[in-house]
Design a protein around this motif. Structure first.
Motif, mmCIF file in Angstrom:
data_model
loop_
_atom_site.group_PDB
_atom_site.id
_atom_site.type_symbol
_atom_site.label_atom_id
_atom_site.label_comp_id
_atom_site.label_asym_id
_atom_site.label_seq_id
_atom_site.Cartn_x
_atom_site.Cartn_y
_atom_site.Cartn_z
ATOM 1 N N GLN A 16 0.833 -1.193 0.000
ATOM 2 C CA GLN A 16 0.000 0.000 0.000
ATOM 3 C C GLN A 16 0.873 1.250 0.000
ATOM 4 O O GLN A 16 0.373 2.351 0.049
ATOM 5 N N ASP A 17 2.181 1.043 -0.081
ATOM 6 C CA ASP A 17 3.107 2.176 -0.193
ATOM 7 C C ASP A 17 2.975 2.808 -1.569
ATOM 8 O O ASP A 17 2.802 2.113 -2.565
ATOM 9 N N CYS A 18 3.081 4.125 -1.603
ATOM 10 C CA CYS A 18 3.042 4.852 -2.867
ATOM 11 C C CYS A 18 3.662 6.220 -2.638
ATOM 12 O O CYS A 18 3.479 6.823 -1.584
ATOM 13 N N PHE A 19 4.394 6.694 -3.632
ATOM 14 C CA PHE A 19 5.026 8.006 -3.522
ATOM 15 C C PHE A 19 4.131 9.120 -4.037
ATOM 16 O O PHE A 19 4.491 10.290 -3.951
ATOM 17 N N LEU A 20 2.955 8.776 -4.583
ATOM 18 C CA LEU A 20 1.984 9.789 -4.996
ATOM 19 C C LEU A 20 0.965 10.000 -3.893
ATOM 20 O O LEU A 20 0.826 9.173 -2.995
ATOM 21 N N LYS A 21 0.254 11.087 -3.999
ATOM 22 C CA LYS A 21 -0.804 11.410 -3.031
ATOM 23 C C LYS A 21 -2.063 11.796 -3.805
ATOM 24 O O LYS A 21 -2.541 12.921 -3.720
ATOM 25 N N CYS A 22 -2.578 10.832 -4.571
ATOM 26 C CA CYS A 22 -3.737 11.096 -5.425
ATOM 27 C C CYS A 22 -4.926 11.547 -4.585
ATOM 28 O O CYS A 22 -5.243 10.937 -3.560
ATOM 29 N N LYS A 23 -5.592 12.585 -5.048
ATOM 30 C CA LYS A 23 -6.719 13.156 -4.323
ATOM 31 C C LYS A 23 -7.851 12.163 -4.109
ATOM 32 O O LYS A 23 -8.573 12.239 -3.131
ATOM 33 N N PHE A 24 -8.014 11.219 -5.015
ATOM 34 C CA PHE A 24 -9.134 10.287 -4.974
ATOM 35 C C PHE A 24 -8.762 8.915 -4.435
ATOM 36 O O PHE A 24 -9.584 8.011 -4.430
ATOM 37 N N CYS A 25 -7.525 8.713 -4.027
ATOM 38 C CA CYS A 25 -7.035 7.377 -3.687
ATOM 39 C C CYS A 25 -7.928 6.697 -2.663
ATOM 40 O O CYS A 25 -8.317 7.279 -1.655
ATOM 41 N N ASN A 31 0.736 5.070 1.909
ATOM 42 C CA ASN A 31 2.049 5.373 2.467
ATOM 43 C C ASN A 31 2.229 4.806 3.871
ATOM 44 O O ASN A 31 2.929 5.370 4.684
ATOM 45 N N ASN A 32 1.598 3.674 4.169
ATOM 46 C CA ASN A 32 1.721 3.036 5.467
ATOM 47 C C ASN A 32 2.328 1.655 5.271
ATOM 48 O O ASN A 32 1.662 0.728 4.861
ATOM 49 N N SER A 33 3.610 1.519 5.577
ATOM 50 C CA SER A 33 4.301 0.253 5.326
ATOM 51 C C SER A 33 4.155 -0.735 6.477
ATOM 52 O O SER A 33 4.771 -1.787 6.459
ATOM 53 N N THR A 34 3.356 -0.434 7.479
ATOM 54 C CA THR A 34 3.222 -1.338 8.619
ATOM 55 C C THR A 34 2.054 -2.303 8.469
ATOM 56 O O THR A 34 1.766 -3.063 9.374
ATOM 57 N N LEU A 35 1.386 -2.295 7.329
ATOM 58 C CA LEU A 35 0.246 -3.178 7.135
ATOM 59 C C LEU A 35 0.698 -4.624 7.027
ATOM 60 O O LEU A 35 1.814 -4.913 6.598
ATOM 61 N N VAL A 130 -2.282 14.079 -8.656
ATOM 62 C CA VAL A 130 -1.488 13.031 -7.999
ATOM 63 C C VAL A 130 -0.551 13.578 -6.932
ATOM 64 O O VAL A 130 0.093 12.811 -6.215
ATOM 65 N N GLY A 131 -0.460 14.900 -6.822
ATOM 66 C CA GLY A 131 0.323 15.505 -5.756
ATOM 67 C C GLY A 131 1.833 15.446 -5.938
ATOM 68 O O GLY A 131 2.566 15.461 -4.958
ATOM 69 N N LEU A 132 2.302 15.410 -7.180
ATOM 70 C CA LEU A 132 3.755 15.369 -7.422
ATOM 71 C C LEU A 132 4.084 16.142 -8.690
ATOM 72 O O LEU A 132 3.704 15.736 -9.794
ATOM 73 N N LYS A 133 4.796 17.236 -8.535
ATOM 74 C CA LYS A 133 5.194 18.050 -9.683
ATOM 75 C C LYS A 133 6.139 17.241 -10.570
ATOM 76 O O LYS A 133 7.060 16.592 -10.094
#
Length: 184
Positions: A16-25, A31-35, A130-133
Motif C-alpha cells: 500500500q506504499d506509494c510516492f503519490l498522493k492522489c486526491k481520490f485514492c 504510504n503506510n508500510s506497517t500493514l 497526484v500531488g507530485l510536480k
C-alpha cells in the motif's frame, strides 16, 4: 478444484506504499508500510495453486507495486505459470534508469502481458491530482517506452473521473491514440 462458476481473475495488492498522493485514492492506509501484507513466498505459493482453481489472469497492484523489491520475481512466477499477467502502476518512475542505467520497464517487459497505467489528466492538471510536480513527464516517458514493447505486452490506461479532471477526458483519449494504448 476447477469449477464452471469460479472467478477467472485475481488481484494481488502487494503493497500500500506509494510516492503519490492522489486526491481520490481509495487505499485506506496510503504510504503506510506497517500493514500486514503477505510475504513474497506466500504470493509464490498462491500462484502455484491458482491455475488449479481455474483462474487464468493475475493483476499485480498496490499502492505502487514498483516499490516492491521482489516484484520481478512475482511477475516472472505468474507468467511462467501460464497466467495472463498484468501490472497496474502509476507509471511515473518505471521508465527511469536505476543506478545501473537500466529502467524497470526493460527488466519487466518479458514478465507481463498487460501494462495498466493510471492517467488522470494531462500536464499540470495530472501533477496536481497526484500531488507530485513533474509526475506527468514520467508517465509520458513510460508511454513512449511502452511503444518499444507493443509486440510483447498491451498497454491500458485507467482514468478516475472527478470534478477536477472531467474536462481532461478528451485530451487523455487523444494521448491514448498517440501512444497506441490498447484500452482506456
Amino acid at each position: 478444484m476447477k469449477s464452471n462458476i469460479a472467478p477467472k481473475s485475481i488481484q494481488f495488492v502487494i503493497t500500500q506504499d506509494c510516492f503519490l498522493k492522489c486526491k481520490f485514492c481509495d487505499e485506506p492506509s496510503q504510504n503506510n508500510s506497517t500493514l500486514n501484507l503477505v510475504r513474497k513466498g506466500q504470493y509464490l505459493e498462491i500462484i502455484e495453486k491458482i491455475k488449479d482453481w481455474g483462474i487464468s489472469k493475475l493483476t499485480i497492484t498496490g499502492g505502487e507495486p514498483t516499490t516492491v523489491t521482489c516484484l520481478k520475481e512475482i511477475l516472472t512466477k505468474s507468467k511462467k505459470s501460464g497466467l495472463k499477467t498484468s501490472l497496474a502502476t502509476n507509471g511515473v518512475k518505471i521508465s527511469c534508469p536505476n543506478s545501473k542505467g537500466v529502467c524497470l520497464l526493460d527488466e519487466l517487459a518479458d514478465t507481463i502481458d498487460i501494462l495498466k497505467l493510471s492517467m488522470h489528466g494531462v500536464g499540470n492538471a495530472y501533477d496536481e491530482i497526484v500531488g507530485l510536480k513533474g509526475a506527468f513527464g514520467g508517465l509520458i516517458l513510460t508511454l513512449e517506452k511502452a511503444l518499444d514493447y507493443k509486440d510483447k505486452f498491451k498497454t491500458q490506461v485507467t482514468f478516475v473521473v472527478t470534478k477536477d479532471n472531467v474536462k481532461e477526458v478528451g485530451e487523455v483519449f487523444n494521448l491514448c491514440l498517440r501512444y497506441q494504448v490498447n484500452q482506456l
